[in-house]
Motif scaffolding. Structure first.
Motif, PDB file in Angstrom:
ATOM      1  N   ARG A   1      36.881  26.498  33.990  1.00  0.00           N
ATOM      2  CA  ARG A   1      37.143  27.933  33.919  1.00  0.00           C
ATOM      3  C   ARG A   1      38.626  28.190  34.118  1.00  0.00           C
ATOM      4  O   ARG A   1      39.347  27.361  34.658  1.00  0.00           O
ATOM      5  CB  ARG A   1      36.324  28.704  34.942  1.00  0.00           C
TER       6      ARG A   1
ATOM      7  N   ASN B   1      25.486  34.397  22.340  1.00  0.00           N
ATOM      8  CA  ASN B   1      26.382  35.555  22.267  1.00  0.00           C
ATOM      9  C   ASN B   1      27.774  35.268  21.723  1.00  0.00           C
ATOM     10  O   ASN B   1      28.562  36.179  21.538  1.00  0.00           O
ATOM     11  CB  ASN B   1      26.499  36.199  23.651  1.00  0.00           C
ATOM     12  N   GLY B   2      28.094  33.994  21.521  1.00  0.00           N
ATOM     13  CA  GLY B   2      29.398  33.652  20.969  1.00  0.00           C
ATOM     14  C   GLY B   2      30.540  33.772  21.961  1.00  0.00           C
ATOM     15  O   GLY B   2      31.703  33.641  21.588  1.00  0.00           O
ATOM     16  N   GLN B   3      30.210  34.016  23.215  1.00  0.00           N
ATOM     17  CA  GLN B   3      31.210  34.074  24.278  1.00  0.00           C
ATOM     18  C   GLN B   3      30.516  33.743  25.594  1.00  0.00           C
ATOM     19  O   GLN B   3      29.318  33.989  25.739  1.00  0.00           O
ATOM     20  CB  GLN B   3      31.872  35.446  24.358  1.00  0.00           C
ATOM     21  N   PRO B   4      31.242  33.189  26.538  1.00  0.00           N
ATOM     22  CA  PRO B   4      30.622  32.852  27.826  1.00  0.00           C
ATOM     23  C   PRO B   4      30.197  34.098  28.593  1.00  0.00           C
ATOM     24  O   PRO B   4      30.716  35.196  28.347  1.00  0.00           O
ATOM     25  CB  PRO B   4      31.747  32.128  28.586  1.00  0.00           C
TER      26      PRO B   4
ATOM     27  N   TYR C   1      23.708  31.245  26.987  1.00  0.00           N
ATOM     28  CA  TYR C   1      24.326  32.559  26.818  1.00  0.00           C
ATOM     29  C   TYR C   1      25.500  32.444  25.838  1.00  0.00           C
ATOM     30  O   TYR C   1      25.646  33.269  24.928  1.00  0.00           O
ATOM     31  CB  TYR C   1      24.805  33.101  28.163  1.00  0.00           C
ATOM     32  N   THR C   2      26.318  31.429  26.029  1.00  0.00           N
ATOM     33  CA  THR C   2      27.482  31.219  25.161  1.00  0.00           C
ATOM     34  C   THR C   2      27.037  30.954  23.728  1.00  0.00           C
ATOM     35  O   THR C   2      27.598  31.504  22.775  1.00  0.00           O
ATOM     36  CB  THR C   2      28.337  30.046  25.679  1.00  0.00           C
TER      37      THR C   2
ATOM     38  N   SER D   1      38.482  36.602  32.508  1.00  0.00           N
ATOM     39  CA  SER D   1      37.049  36.878  32.395  1.00  0.00           C
ATOM     40  C   SER D   1      36.457  36.069  31.250  1.00  0.00           C
ATOM     41  O   SER D   1      37.141  35.720  30.282  1.00  0.00           O
ATOM     42  CB  SER D   1      36.807  38.363  32.172  1.00  0.00           C
ATOM     43  N   ARG D   2      35.182  35.739  31.395  1.00  0.00           N
ATOM     44  CA  ARG D   2      34.436  35.018  30.367  1.00  0.00           C
ATOM     45  C   ARG D   2      35.132  33.732  29.925  1.00  0.00           C
ATOM     46  O   ARG D   2      35.221  33.431  28.738  1.00  0.00           O
ATOM     47  CB  ARG D   2      34.166  35.921  29.166  1.00  0.00           C
ATOM     48  N   SER D   3      35.610  32.975  30.893  1.00  0.00           N
ATOM     49  CA  SER D   3      36.335  31.747  30.549  1.00  0.00           C
ATOM     50  C   SER D   3      35.591  30.487  30.963  1.00  0.00           C
ATOM     51  O   SER D   3      36.124  29.397  30.849  1.00  0.00           O
ATOM     52  CB  SER D   3      37.716  31.766  31.214  1.00  0.00           C
TER      53      SER D   3
ATOM     54  N   ARG E   1      33.111  27.335  30.856  1.00  0.00           N
ATOM     55  CA  ARG E   1      32.609  26.462  29.794  1.00  0.00           C
ATOM     56  C   ARG E   1      31.919  25.269  30.433  1.00  0.00           C
ATOM     57  O   ARG E   1      32.479  24.608  31.310  1.00  0.00           O
ATOM     58  CB  ARG E   1      33.779  25.996  28.929  1.00  0.00           C
TER      59      ARG E   1
END
Length: 83
Positions: A62, A27-30, A23-24, A67-69, A71
């Protein structure tokens, strides 16, 4: 499944790790937890519990409250294929 540091994870945990990684990458982000909830068709508490467990095992990193942190701390070749 086991990775080089000797930490093992279940097939289900491996799927979450693979999802977070891909996904990361795509989409370039988690992913947000709601993205994982939709993909795996599980409840919000189930996703959160999995994220907490993966962090406890040292498989992801994380930032609590951000949010979205999330990895993944494994190399791509240590991850299973996403089903």
């Amino acid at each position: 499944m086991e990775y080089q540091m000797g930490v093992s994870f279940t097939p289900k945990q491996g799927q979450y790790l693979a999802f977070i990684y891909y996904y990361t990458k795509i989409n370039g982000q988690p992913p947000a937890e709601v993205d994982m909830q939709r993909y795996f068709r599980v409840s919000a508490p189930a996703v959160h519990q999995m994220v907490v467990k993966l962090a406890e095992l040292g498989l992801i990193e994380r930032t609590p409250g951000a949010s979205r942190s999330v990895r993944v701390l494994l190399s791509p070749w240590e991850l299973p294929h996403l089903e």
